[in-house]
Design an enzyme around this catalytic site. Structure first.
Site, PDB file in Angstrom:
ATOM      1  CG  ASP A 111      -1.696   1.230   1.324  1.00 40.68           C
ATOM      2  OD1 ASP A 111      -2.556   1.629   0.388  1.00 40.68           O
ATOM      3  OD2 ASP A 111      -1.659   2.023   2.375  1.00 40.68           O
ATOM      4  CB  CYS A 146      -2.972   1.102  -2.409  1.00 41.65           C
ATOM      5  SG  CYS A 146      -3.281   2.688  -2.951  1.00 41.65           S
ATOM      6  CD  GLU A 148      -2.334   8.369   7.321  1.00 43.17           C
ATOM      7  OE1 GLU A 148      -1.397   9.294   7.758  1.00 43.17           O
ATOM      8  OE2 GLU A 148      -2.400   7.683   6.384  1.00 43.17           O
ATOM      9  CB  CYS A 200     -10.078   4.867   0.506  1.00 43.35           C
ATOM     10  SG  CYS A 200      -8.584   5.651   1.159  1.00 43.35           S
TER      11      CYS A 200
HETATM   12  N1  DGL Z   1      -4.290   3.807   0.445  1.00 45.44           N
HETATM   13  C1  DGL Z   1      -4.708   4.682  -0.485  1.00 45.44           C
HETATM   14  C2  DGL Z   1      -6.015   4.290  -1.243  1.00 45.44           C
HETATM   15  O1  DGL Z   1      -6.453   3.240  -0.727  1.00 45.44           O
HETATM   16  C3  DGL Z   1      -5.300   6.123   0.401  1.00 45.44           C
HETATM   17  C4  DGL Z   1      -4.036   6.823   0.866  1.00 45.44           C
HETATM   18  C5  DGL Z   1      -3.194   7.267  -0.250  1.00 45.44           C
HETATM   19  O2  DGL Z   1      -3.789   8.430  -0.956  1.00 45.44           O
HETATM   20  O3  DGL Z   1      -2.229   7.006  -0.681  1.00 45.44           O
HETATM   21  O4  DGL Z   1      -6.312   4.658  -2.156  1.00 45.44           O
END
Ligand code: DGL
Length: 267
Positions: free
Chosen positions: A12, A75, A154, A186
């Site tokens: 990720d 991700c 976060e 997300c």
């Molecule tokens: N991990 C990203 C997603 O699931 C969220 C955080 C980012 O923008 O890197 O799209």
């Protein structure tokens, strides 16, 4: 080590994919797992497709060097932009989060009116629309980027008036479209599932892409006869491209437990 006993690689952009890692560890507890958080380059959600593809290739290459038997793109943004590029070049199975989430949404929705929330990149890519159309061509998809959810998760601001108000504001337009199902598209959003569910109301079913992806991992392991055979306890490793301490501090909330050790890697 036999092929089956090699670890599953999960990557990720940062800590968020630990929600996927956690679900895989729960649904496939015998598997060894190795996680890479690309914390030097986070966020991916605001970057162009070309850049995300380049980063995703670097993450995949590093995990392949560690001898993984399967790659999980935890991700959503990387899955949206880079899954085809990764599948083309690799000789291990590659599982993203979009297809499992889309299948679950199509299964759950009664009215065929499905909402999707994600990063700016994921929403701009239209990847969920495409994946849902593949399994439910009659469905209508309404997508909305919710970038403020990432820093809220976060910061640990997952309950209280601030996230409640952000969730209500983001979801208002989707609710006006009469959605009955909402995909948490997300990595960070499962932490905000409580406020999102309250803002969406009881008539809207939530789909957690992390949970669905872990189910897809389990099914793929079985289908390809790749399940781990060793009687030794499975290993869990965490790698990051920057700030191991920050990753550990924030990540434990996403993972739901402590991490033994976080290793810095040059990715
Ligand atoms: N991990 C990203 C997603 O699931 C969220 C955080 C980012 O923008 O890197 O799209």
């Amino acid at each position: 080590m036999g092929d089956c006993d090699r670890p599953i690689g999960v990557f990720d952009s940062g800590v968020g994919g630990l929600t996927v890692f956690r679900q895989i560890a729960r649904q496939a507890p015998r598997e060894s797992l190795i996680y890479l958080g690309d914390t030097a380059r986070v966020p991916y959600g605001t970057k162009s497709p070309q850049t995300v593809i380049r980063y995703a290739r670097a993450c995949a290459a590093l995990l392949l060097e560690r001898g993984i038997k399967m790659l999980v793109v935890a991700c959503n943004t990387a899955s949206a932009f880079a899954i085809d590029a990764l599948r083309d070049g690799l000789d291990v199975p590659v599982i993203g989060v979009i297809e499992p989430g889309a299948r679950a949404a199509a299964r759950k929705s009664r009215t065929g009116r499905i909402g999707v929330i994600g990063t700016v990149g994921t929403v701009a890519s239209g990847a969920y629309e495409k994946a849902i159309a593949g399994v439910a061509p009659q469905a209508r998809v309404f997508a909305r980027a919710c970038p403020l959810f990432v820093p809220l998760a976060e910061e640990g601001w997952t309950e209280g008036p601030v996230p409640e108000s952000v969730a209500q504001t983001y979801l208002a337009a989707l609710l006006d479209h009469g959605i009955d199902t909402l995909v948490l598209g997300c990595t960070h959003y499962p932490l905000l599932a409580g406020v999102i569910a309250r803002a969406a109301g009881p008539a809207v079913a939530l789909v957690d892409s992390a949970e669905e992806t872990a189910g897809a991992v389990r099914e793929t392991l079985e289908a390809l006869a790749l399940s781990r055979q060793s009687a030794d306890p499975p290993t869990r490793r965490f790698l990051v491209s920057d700030d191991p301490d920050g990753f550990e501090r924030i990540g434990r909330r996403f993972l739901g437990c402590e991490m033994d050790y976080v290793e810095w890697v040059d990715c």
